[in-house]
Design an enzyme around this catalytic site. Sequence first.
Site, short mmCIF file in Angstrom:
data_model
loop_
_atom_site.label_atom_id
_atom_site.label_comp_id
_atom_site.label_asym_id
_atom_site.label_seq_id
_atom_site.Cartn_x
_atom_site.Cartn_y
_atom_site.Cartn_z
N LYS A 9 24.62 -22.48 4.82
CA LYS A 9 24.93 -22.43 3.38
C LYS A 9 26.20 -23.24 3.05
O LYS A 9 26.97 -23.63 3.94
CB LYS A 9 25.12 -20.96 2.97
CG LYS A 9 23.84 -20.11 3.06
CD LYS A 9 24.16 -18.69 2.57
CE LYS A 9 22.94 -17.80 2.54
NZ LYS A 9 23.30 -16.44 2.03
N TYR A 49 15.14 -18.01 -4.27
CA TYR A 49 15.62 -16.63 -4.25
C TYR A 49 14.93 -15.75 -5.29
O TYR A 49 15.48 -14.73 -5.70
CB TYR A 49 17.14 -16.61 -4.48
CG TYR A 49 17.97 -16.75 -3.21
CD1 TYR A 49 17.70 -15.98 -2.07
CD2 TYR A 49 19.05 -17.62 -3.16
CE1 TYR A 49 18.48 -16.08 -0.92
CE2 TYR A 49 19.84 -17.73 -2.00
CZ TYR A 49 19.54 -16.95 -0.89
OH TYR A 49 20.32 -17.04 0.24
N ASN A 112 28.28 -16.01 3.10
CA ASN A 112 28.04 -15.48 4.45
C ASN A 112 27.42 -16.52 5.39
O ASN A 112 26.80 -16.16 6.40
CB ASN A 112 27.25 -14.17 4.39
CG ASN A 112 25.92 -14.34 3.69
OD1 ASN A 112 25.49 -15.45 3.39
ND2 ASN A 112 25.25 -13.23 3.43
N HIS A 115 21.45 -18.35 6.02
CA HIS A 115 20.26 -17.62 5.57
C HIS A 115 19.26 -17.57 6.71
O HIS A 115 19.17 -18.52 7.49
CB HIS A 115 19.60 -18.35 4.38
CG HIS A 115 18.22 -17.83 4.08
ND1 HIS A 115 18.01 -16.73 3.28
CD2 HIS A 115 16.99 -18.23 4.53
CE1 HIS A 115 16.69 -16.49 3.24
NE2 HIS A 115 16.06 -17.38 3.98
N GLU A 126 8.97 -19.78 3.06
CA GLU A 126 10.23 -20.53 3.00
C GLU A 126 10.12 -21.86 3.73
O GLU A 126 10.70 -22.87 3.30
CB GLU A 126 11.36 -19.67 3.57
CG GLU A 126 11.68 -18.47 2.69
CD GLU A 126 12.73 -17.52 3.27
OE1 GLU A 126 13.02 -16.51 2.62
OE2 GLU A 126 13.27 -17.80 4.36
P1 IDP Z 1 20.18 -11.59 3.65
O1 IDP Z 1 20.70 -12.97 3.39
O2 IDP Z 1 20.94 -10.88 4.73
O3 IDP Z 1 18.67 -11.57 3.88
P2 IDP Z 1 19.59 -10.52 1.01
O4 IDP Z 1 19.63 -9.08 0.66
O5 IDP Z 1 18.26 -11.18 1.14
O6 IDP Z 1 20.46 -10.72 2.35
O7 IDP Z 1 20.44 -11.28 -0.08
C1 IDP Z 1 20.40 -12.69 -0.20
C2 IDP Z 1 21.81 -13.21 -0.33
O8 IDP Z 1 22.35 -12.74 -1.55
C3 IDP Z 1 22.78 -12.72 0.74
O9 IDP Z 1 22.77 -13.52 1.90
C4 IDP Z 1 24.10 -12.79 0.03
O10 IDP Z 1 24.63 -14.11 0.08
C5 IDP Z 1 23.74 -12.47 -1.40
N1 IDP Z 1 23.99 -11.06 -1.69
C6 IDP Z 1 23.29 -9.98 -1.23
N2 IDP Z 1 23.81 -8.83 -1.70
C7 IDP Z 1 24.85 -9.19 -2.49
C8 IDP Z 1 25.79 -8.44 -3.27
O11 IDP Z 1 25.78 -7.21 -3.32
N3 IDP Z 1 26.73 -9.18 -3.93
C9 IDP Z 1 26.80 -10.53 -3.89
N4 IDP Z 1 25.93 -11.28 -3.16
C10 IDP Z 1 24.97 -10.61 -2.47
MG MG Z 2 17.12 -12.10 2.60
#
Ligand code: IDP
Ligand code: MG
Length: 133
Positions: A9, A49, A112, A115, A126
């Site tokens: 990312k 997304y 983070n 992905h 995807e």
């Molecule tokens: P993942 O990337 O671990 O699969 P997902 O729940 O699919 O997590 O969420 C997609 C992305 O959205 C996450 O990687 C993160 O960057 C962002 N995200 C998820 N939850 C939050 C939140 O509570 N606040 C802000 N960003 C979030």
């Molecule tokens: Mg996810």
Amino acid sequence: MEETLSIIKPDAMERNLEDEIKKVFIKNNFQIVKEKKVKLEKKDAEQFYKVHETKPFYNDLCNYLSSGPVLVMVLKKDNAIADNRKLMGSTNPKEAEAGTIRKEYGISIDKNSVHGSDSIENAQKEINFFFKD
Ligand code: IDP
Ligand code: MG
């Protein structure tokens, strides 16, 4: 063998962590079978997304993913989807286990660094999203 989609990312690309993170995948027995660097438009991020469209963070998430170049990869190994999720660590780097990519490199829950697909169905979707051929 199984394939999964991985994205390095913008926060990690910005810090020049591309090669370092690729080495982590290779060291953990993933083959990088396809890769390309792309700069997404916001509408691409919104489509990618879409599963999160009702979440309060959806707009910020799409702005962020389209804020700079990303490296998109197809990773291959036995059990690639689950193994990649394990190697990435928890969504929130603060909760991620030591040694995981998000613990090592992630800044915050939104920045983070990586992905990874979360199921066979989503991995296929995807991969097709980025590599239609
Ligand atoms: P993942 O990337 O671990 O699969 P997902 O729940 O699919 O997590 O969420 C997609 C992305 O959205 C996450 O990687 C993160 O960057 C962002 N995200 C998820 N939850 C939050 C939140 O509570 N606040 C802000 N960003 C979030
Ligand atoms: Mg996810």
